[in-house]
Design a protein around this motif. Structure first.
Motif, mmCIF file in Angstrom:
data_model
loop_
_atom_site.group_PDB
_atom_site.id
_atom_site.type_symbol
_atom_site.label_atom_id
_atom_site.label_comp_id
_atom_site.label_asym_id
_atom_site.label_seq_id
_atom_site.Cartn_x
_atom_site.Cartn_y
_atom_site.Cartn_z
ATOM 1 N N ILE A 164 0.867 -1.186 0.000
ATOM 2 C CA ILE A 164 0.000 0.000 0.000
ATOM 3 C C ILE A 164 0.897 1.227 0.000
ATOM 4 O O ILE A 164 1.754 1.377 0.878
ATOM 5 C CB ILE A 164 -0.901 -0.023 1.247
ATOM 6 N N LYS A 191 -1.712 -1.547 -3.999
ATOM 7 C CA LYS A 191 -2.739 -0.499 -4.073
ATOM 8 C C LYS A 191 -2.072 0.877 -4.077
ATOM 9 O O LYS A 191 -1.454 1.285 -3.097
ATOM 10 C CB LYS A 191 -3.662 -0.582 -2.858
ATOM 11 N N PRO A 192 -2.216 1.621 -5.182
ATOM 12 C CA PRO A 192 -1.689 2.993 -5.186
ATOM 13 C C PRO A 192 -2.615 3.894 -4.372
ATOM 14 O O PRO A 192 -3.735 3.508 -4.052
ATOM 15 C CB PRO A 192 -1.748 3.398 -6.668
ATOM 16 N N ALA A 224 -9.176 3.520 0.134
ATOM 17 C CA ALA A 224 -8.570 2.797 1.253
ATOM 18 C C ALA A 224 -9.568 1.872 1.921
ATOM 19 O O ALA A 224 -9.272 0.704 2.210
ATOM 20 C CB ALA A 224 -8.040 3.795 2.271
ATOM 21 N N GLU A 229 -8.007 -1.794 3.233
ATOM 22 C CA GLU A 229 -8.380 -2.569 4.425
ATOM 23 C C GLU A 229 -8.581 -4.041 4.081
ATOM 24 O O GLU A 229 -8.196 -4.920 4.843
ATOM 25 C CB GLU A 229 -9.630 -1.966 5.059
ATOM 26 N N VAL A 232 -5.207 -5.700 3.735
ATOM 27 C CA VAL A 232 -4.562 -5.883 5.041
ATOM 28 C C VAL A 232 -5.147 -7.092 5.766
ATOM 29 O O VAL A 232 -4.446 -7.860 6.406
ATOM 30 C CB VAL A 232 -4.729 -4.594 5.890
ATOM 31 N N SER A 245 0.798 7.475 6.594
ATOM 32 C CA SER A 245 0.753 8.195 7.869
ATOM 33 C C SER A 245 0.912 7.243 9.052
ATOM 34 O O SER A 245 0.569 6.056 8.965
ATOM 35 C CB SER A 245 -0.563 8.944 7.981
ATOM 36 N N SER A 251 -3.041 1.552 12.707
ATOM 37 C CA SER A 251 -4.257 0.727 12.551
ATOM 38 C C SER A 251 -3.911 -0.569 11.816
ATOM 39 O O SER A 251 -4.480 -1.624 12.101
ATOM 40 C CB SER A 251 -5.371 1.513 11.861
ATOM 41 N N GLU A 266 6.646 2.220 6.778
ATOM 42 C CA GLU A 266 7.427 3.449 6.597
ATOM 43 C C GLU A 266 6.475 4.595 6.855
ATOM 44 O O GLU A 266 5.584 4.847 6.049
ATOM 45 C CB GLU A 266 7.972 3.535 5.162
ATOM 46 N N GLN A 347 -5.486 18.078 1.468
ATOM 47 C CA GLN A 347 -4.131 18.250 2.018
ATOM 48 C C GLN A 347 -3.829 19.741 2.169
ATOM 49 O O GLN A 347 -3.234 20.171 3.161
ATOM 50 C CB GLN A 347 -3.123 17.558 1.086
ATOM 51 N N GLU A 397 3.664 16.411 12.016
ATOM 52 C CA GLU A 397 4.086 16.396 10.611
ATOM 53 C C GLU A 397 3.102 17.231 9.792
ATOM 54 O O GLU A 397 1.921 16.894 9.696
ATOM 55 C CB GLU A 397 4.076 14.946 10.115
HETATM 56 P P1 NDP Z 1 -2.616 7.701 4.401
HETATM 57 O O1 NDP Z 1 -1.682 7.104 5.366
HETATM 58 O O2 NDP Z 1 -4.048 7.789 4.760
HETATM 59 O O3 NDP Z 1 -2.551 6.900 3.011
HETATM 60 C C1 NDP Z 1 -1.463 6.192 2.513
HETATM 61 C C2 NDP Z 1 -1.960 4.968 1.740
HETATM 62 O O4 NDP Z 1 -2.666 4.091 2.614
HETATM 63 C C3 NDP Z 1 -2.950 5.294 0.631
HETATM 64 O O5 NDP Z 1 -2.813 4.355 -0.391
HETATM 65 C C4 NDP Z 1 -4.287 5.114 1.327
HETATM 66 O O6 NDP Z 1 -5.331 4.893 0.421
HETATM 67 C C5 NDP Z 1 -4.002 3.899 2.165
HETATM 68 N N1 NDP Z 1 -4.829 3.742 3.352
HETATM 69 C C6 NDP Z 1 -5.418 4.723 4.096
HETATM 70 N N2 NDP Z 1 -6.085 4.183 5.134
HETATM 71 C C7 NDP Z 1 -5.906 2.853 5.055
HETATM 72 C C8 NDP Z 1 -6.328 1.757 5.860
HETATM 73 N N3 NDP Z 1 -7.066 1.924 6.945
HETATM 74 N N4 NDP Z 1 -5.970 0.514 5.493
HETATM 75 C C9 NDP Z 1 -5.209 0.311 4.399
HETATM 76 N N5 NDP Z 1 -4.787 1.308 3.603
HETATM 77 C C10 NDP Z 1 -5.117 2.569 3.924
HETATM 78 O O7 NDP Z 1 -2.098 9.103 4.024
HETATM 79 P P2 NDP Z 1 -2.968 10.301 3.449
HETATM 80 O O8 NDP Z 1 -2.913 10.209 2.013
HETATM 81 O O9 NDP Z 1 -4.345 10.377 4.033
HETATM 82 O O10 NDP Z 1 -2.182 11.529 4.028
HETATM 83 C C11 NDP Z 1 -2.423 11.962 5.363
HETATM 84 C C12 NDP Z 1 -1.144 12.337 6.043
HETATM 85 O O11 NDP Z 1 -0.308 11.197 6.097
HETATM 86 C C13 NDP Z 1 -0.301 13.365 5.343
HETATM 87 O O12 NDP Z 1 -0.712 14.647 5.665
HETATM 88 C C14 NDP Z 1 1.062 13.062 5.870
HETATM 89 O O13 NDP Z 1 1.228 13.672 7.119
HETATM 90 C C15 NDP Z 1 1.055 11.579 6.035
HETATM 91 N N6 NDP Z 1 1.685 10.870 4.904
HETATM 92 C C16 NDP Z 1 2.926 10.382 5.075
HETATM 93 C C17 NDP Z 1 3.559 9.748 4.048
HETATM 94 C C18 NDP Z 1 4.917 9.204 4.188
HETATM 95 O O14 NDP Z 1 5.564 8.966 3.189
HETATM 96 N N7 NDP Z 1 5.376 8.953 5.378
HETATM 97 C C19 NDP Z 1 2.943 9.636 2.732
HETATM 98 C C20 NDP Z 1 1.608 10.128 2.661
HETATM 99 C C21 NDP Z 1 1.030 10.737 3.710
HETATM 100 P P3 NDP Z 1 -6.169 6.140 -0.146
HETATM 101 O O15 NDP Z 1 -5.217 6.960 -0.939
HETATM 102 O O16 NDP Z 1 -7.191 5.478 -0.965
HETATM 103 O O17 NDP Z 1 -6.719 6.890 1.034
#
Ligand code: NDP
Length: 825
Positions: A164, A191-192, A224, A229, A232, A245, A251, A266, A347, A397
């Motif tokens: 993911i 999953k992108p 997501a 989910e 996972v 995040s 979770s 990561e 964002q 962050e």
């Molecule tokens: P998320 O952590 O929500 O999303 C990252 C990936 O996980 C996406 O593919 C998302 O899908 C998927 N995802 C989200 N929720 C679930 C879940 N419960 N189970 C499985 N997969 C899931 O990041 P966001 O895009 O919402 O960004 C929010 C914040 O996260 C940012 O503001 C930043 O602070 C942080 N972030 C950190 C990153 C890093 O590289 N460390 C990268 C991106 C964000 P979908 O896109 O469909 O929601």
């Protein structure tokens, strides 16, 4: 007009990259399907989601919205493909991966354009950084596919991998995930992120072009809640790799707890960018631009906290403001733009909310005088000064182009400020004094430290976090272990899978552990009244005459249990053979405190740790017979068998004494003038719960590698046979081991493990016990995202050196820090 005036008034003209090739490709393919079994298929939901161009806020493409039925289909395809891909010779996999790298280069411009259109990041970055790094990843891991059989003997692929990825580096994160997975023989369902699917879909097309066998890579776009989910939770997925995040990471940790899935996370960061007063400030300014305005600051390792030595702060801030005034923001396809668009309106809103909060909390905000484009999602580069380290903007962050600046006076204060965060992903250290920089680097709790540089990445050098930035590494050889497991373990899992499928009564979820328990039970019966090949030992008459009720061993002292209660220890016939203290929450708290107080153990010489391990072995050997008798007494083993266990424990101590000064890390040579030191560092305070089998050897097998690598530990001995561990108090006391390095708390394994797993000052938790306990430990670990190592599913033969000792134990005892040191004038 003179030359100076010309320079002053010169403006950049537009330098747009053509969008047409990207738009034409989208037009030709949309609405996009899901990529399963090398075919484009319609989503079960028949639903599509819209992808937006963040630079214009206009719709760009329609991509399929998968649901759990599609996840199931993709996992089935990946499982079928794994049966053959998992056995494909490394050379064959290497050829496919080499072809993928070549095809990425062939389509590099299209990929760069698509990435800029879809994400809003500048073409300068997608063209010169993202896509070349993607190709480099596949080349680099093609090499590891080729070398796996020789360089990683005894390892097998993990199986079907669910991956993911986030939206900030869509194709690069895909490469970080897929390349090592394929190299090790896994199959993938990826999953992108919902905002940025296009380059993953172009990548799917490349899979068709290179003729990758069907089902090896499957790509599911969508939400997501529908795809992520389900992936996972899918019972036939063997590993989850996630970037995103910390909240979602947490979770996922909870959702996979006890399932036996491998997991790498990561997560977020709040990385310090530390500037000492002897640094070259002009270089520092360019470094800051790269640290926080690269990719609009939407970078997990962005240098978002600028820590300046007080005496240069005013000068640096003035230079920075001048530079910020000249940054250019705009359409992602304009080649002369420094800062592109924010990925989504959500964002953008979140960045604005946190910036408002910073102002409300009293920090001083500064932005350049120019205005952002009105179309699209843009946010100007923003600098906060007068920031207090405890405020929200200094801790959270922001994931946007927002820098918070603070000052320090001494190097010690710089380190304290740098580490004043729950994260630990990366850090930059700027100083012309290399001695100072190399003194600071190991003191910062972060997976990557860049010296006089920042945001450098390469396939050869691992990347990943400490603390709540997650665990596991991507890149380098260490990244391979995230996608492989010991062959004996894979074989055991496979046998259980077959047994499960043939319905022999082993329940799917806890089958593995039942098997372990069953085996232990059978063995116990065999041992009853055991006379084995050696002499029959009358252990009742061999009991020591003087009562020796062991206490706890905390901070180098034997202390009474806080509860004031003891628990009885029985032999296999049910006779009471002694008592040990009933440890509780307070004993654990004291033990963790003692372990932290002994943290200096990690910075001592490895040679000294080796000497102490040899000394422990020497002292154990002097009491060999006594320890063997204790094993006989507790387990009913024959004397020869018990003596063999003691011998194995002594040999194990020798092994880790040998490793203490030989598990040294490597020097990487990425394509830059310089070197990257990859140093395995101690994790910190490790909690460990010992197995019941082999009460002495199991205990030593866990304790020795952890302390050899510089960790301090809190150990819960086998609850069934704790006396072998408590007998070690005197051995440890007489072996020059500093107080607090090893702390031993006896009592109920699960109650005490829960306290350790919940404890925010415990950095890793090892658990060798029943499945329910493994699940509880993994669930509780999500609190501070501590690493875990649990035993589910696998009966470990502690006597066997392949299973009971070696580099697997050393890897679990360390985390790799990569220190980047460019050189030259
Ligand atoms: P998320 O952590 O929500 O999303 C990252 C990936 O996980 C996406 O593919 C998302 O899908 C998927 N995802 C989200 N929720 C679930 C879940 N419960 N189970 C499985 N997969 C899931 O990041 P966001 O895009 O919402 O960004 C929010 C914040 O996260 C940012 O503001 C930043 O602070 C942080 N972030 C950190 C990153 C890093 O590289 N460390 C990268 C991106 C964000 P979908 O896109 O469909 O929601």
């Amino acid at each position: 007009m003179n030359i100076m005036e010309i320079f002053d008034t010169m403006e950049y003209g537009p330098a747009p990259e053509a969008a047409n090739p990207g738009l034409a490709w989208i037009q030709e393919h949309q609405p996009f399907g899901l990529f399963i079994n090398n075919k484009w298929v319609k989503p079960a939901s028949k639903q599509y989601i819209e992808s937006i161009n963040p630079s214009t806020s206009k719709p760009l493409a329609r991509v399929a919205a998968a649901n759990s039925a599609d996840v199931d289909k993709a996992v089935k395809a990946a499982r079928r493909a794994f049966e053959s891909w998992g056995k494909t010779p490394g050379h064959v996999r290497a050829r496919y991966m080499y072809a993928i790298a070549r095809h990425i280069q062939k389509h590099s411009r299209l990929l760069a354009v698509l990435e800029s259109l879809d994400n809003g990041k500048t073409i300068r970055e997608t063209r010169d950084i993202d896509i070349p790094l993607v190709a480099r990843h596949f080349y680099y891991y093609a090499g590891w596919a080729q070398l796996m059989e020789q360089e990683m003997p005894g390892f097998a692929p993990a199986g079907v991998v669910g991956q993911i990825i986030p939206w900030n580096f869509p194709l690069l994160m895909l490469a970080w995930k897929i390349a090592p997975a394929l190299a090790m023989g896994n199959t993938v369902v990826l999953k992108p992120a919902r905002y940025t699917s296009l380059t993953a879909l172009k990548f799917a097309e490349i899979m068709q072009e290179v003729g990758l066998p069907p089902g090896v890579v499957n790509i599911l776009t969508g939400e997501a809640s529908q795809v992520g989910e389900a992936l996972v939770r899918h019972s036939d997925v063997n590993k989850i790799a996630f970037t995103g995040s910390t909240d979602v990471g947490r979770s996922i940790r909870r959702a996979t707890a006890g399932s036996g899935k491998k997991l790498s996370l990561e997560l977020g960061g709040k990385s310090p960018f530390i500037v000492f007063d002897d640094a070259d400030l002009d270089s520092v300014v360019e470094g800051v631009v790269d640290a926080i305005w690269f990719n609009q600051g939407q970078v997990c390792c962005a240098g978002s906290r600028l820590l300046m030595q007080e005496n240069i702060a005013d000068r640096l801030i003035a230079k920075l403001r001048t530079r910020m005034e000249h940054l250019r923001i705009g359409d992602s396809l304009d080649k002369a733009v420094d800062i592109g668009a924010i990925v989504s309106p959500g964002q953008l809103k979140e960045i604005q909310r946190l910036v408002n909060q910073g102002v409300e909390e009293g920090a001083e905000m500064w932005q350049p005088s120019w205005a952002c484009p009105t179309e699209g999602y843009f946010f100007p580069p923003t600098l906060f000064t007068n920031v207090s380290p405890a405020t929200t903007i200094a801790q959270v962050e922001i994931f946007g182009p927002v820098l918070v600046a603070m000052t320090f006076r001494t190097p010690e204060e710089a380190v304290a400020l740098a580490n004043n965060t729950r994260y630990g992903l990366a850090a930059s250290v700027w100083s012309d004094n290399i001695n100072l920089a190399l003194d600071i680097a190991p003191k910062i709790k972060a997976g990557s430290v860049w010296i006089n540089c920042t945001n450098l990445f390469d396939a050869s050098s691992g990347f990943g976090g400490y603390r709540e930035s997650g665990f596991g590494r991507e890149g380098g050889k260490e990244g391979l272990y995230e996608y492989a497991r010991p062959a004996w373990e894979a074989k055991a899992a496979q046998e259980l899978h077959i047994a499960k499928d043939s319905g022999n009564g082993v329940p799917p979820s806890n089958g593995p552990i039942l098997a372990e328990q069953q085996e232990e039970g059978e063995e116990a019966e065999e041992r009853e009244g055991d006379s084995d090949n050696g002499r029959v030992y009358d252990y009742h008459s061999a009991l020591p005459a003087i009562d020796r009720t062991p206490k706890m061993f905390i901070g180098g002292k034997q202390v009474r249990p806080d509860s004031g209660y003891s628990r009885e220890v029985y032999d296999r016939q049910g006779h009471v053979i002694g008592q040990v203290g009933e440890g509780n929450r307070k004993d654990i708290r004291n033990a963790v405190e003692a372990a932290h107080a002994a943290a200096g153990w990690a910075s001592g010489a490895a040679h000294t740790r080796a000497q102490i391990l040899y000394y422990i072995a020497e002292n154990l050997s002097a009491r060999e017979d006594e320890f063997a008798r204790r094993i006989v007494q507790q387990t009913g083993a024959g004397h020869a068998e018990a003596a063999n266990e003691v011998q194995a424990a002594i040999s194990r101590l020798f092994s880790y004494a040998a490793w203490a000064d030989k598990y040294e890390g490597v020097v990487h040579r990425p394509p830059l003038r310089g070197a990257v030191l990859a140093l395995p560092e101690a994790i910190g305070a490790i909690g460990m719960a010992c197995p019941d089998k082999y009460p002495l050897l199991g205990f030593i097998s866990l304790v020795a590698p952890a302390i050899a690598m510089g960790n301090t530990i809190v150990v819960i001995p086998s609850p069934q046979s704790p006396l072998s561990a408590t007998d070690c108090y005197q051995v440890l006391e007489t072996s020059d081991l500093p107080a607090g390095v090893v702390n031993i708390v006896t009592g109920d394994r699960d109650t005490l493990s829960q306290v350790l797993a919940d404890h925010d000052d415990v950095d890793s938790m090892w658990y060798f016990g029943p499945l329910e306990g493994c699940q509880r430990v993994e669930l509780a670990s999500a609190g501070n995202m501590k690493r875990t190592w649990v035993s589910y599913g696998h009966t470990r033969d502690w006597l066997n050196t392949v299973q009971g000792e070696g580099q697997e134990f050393l890897r679990e005892s360390t985390q790799v820090k990569n220190i980047w040191i460019p050189y030259g004038e």
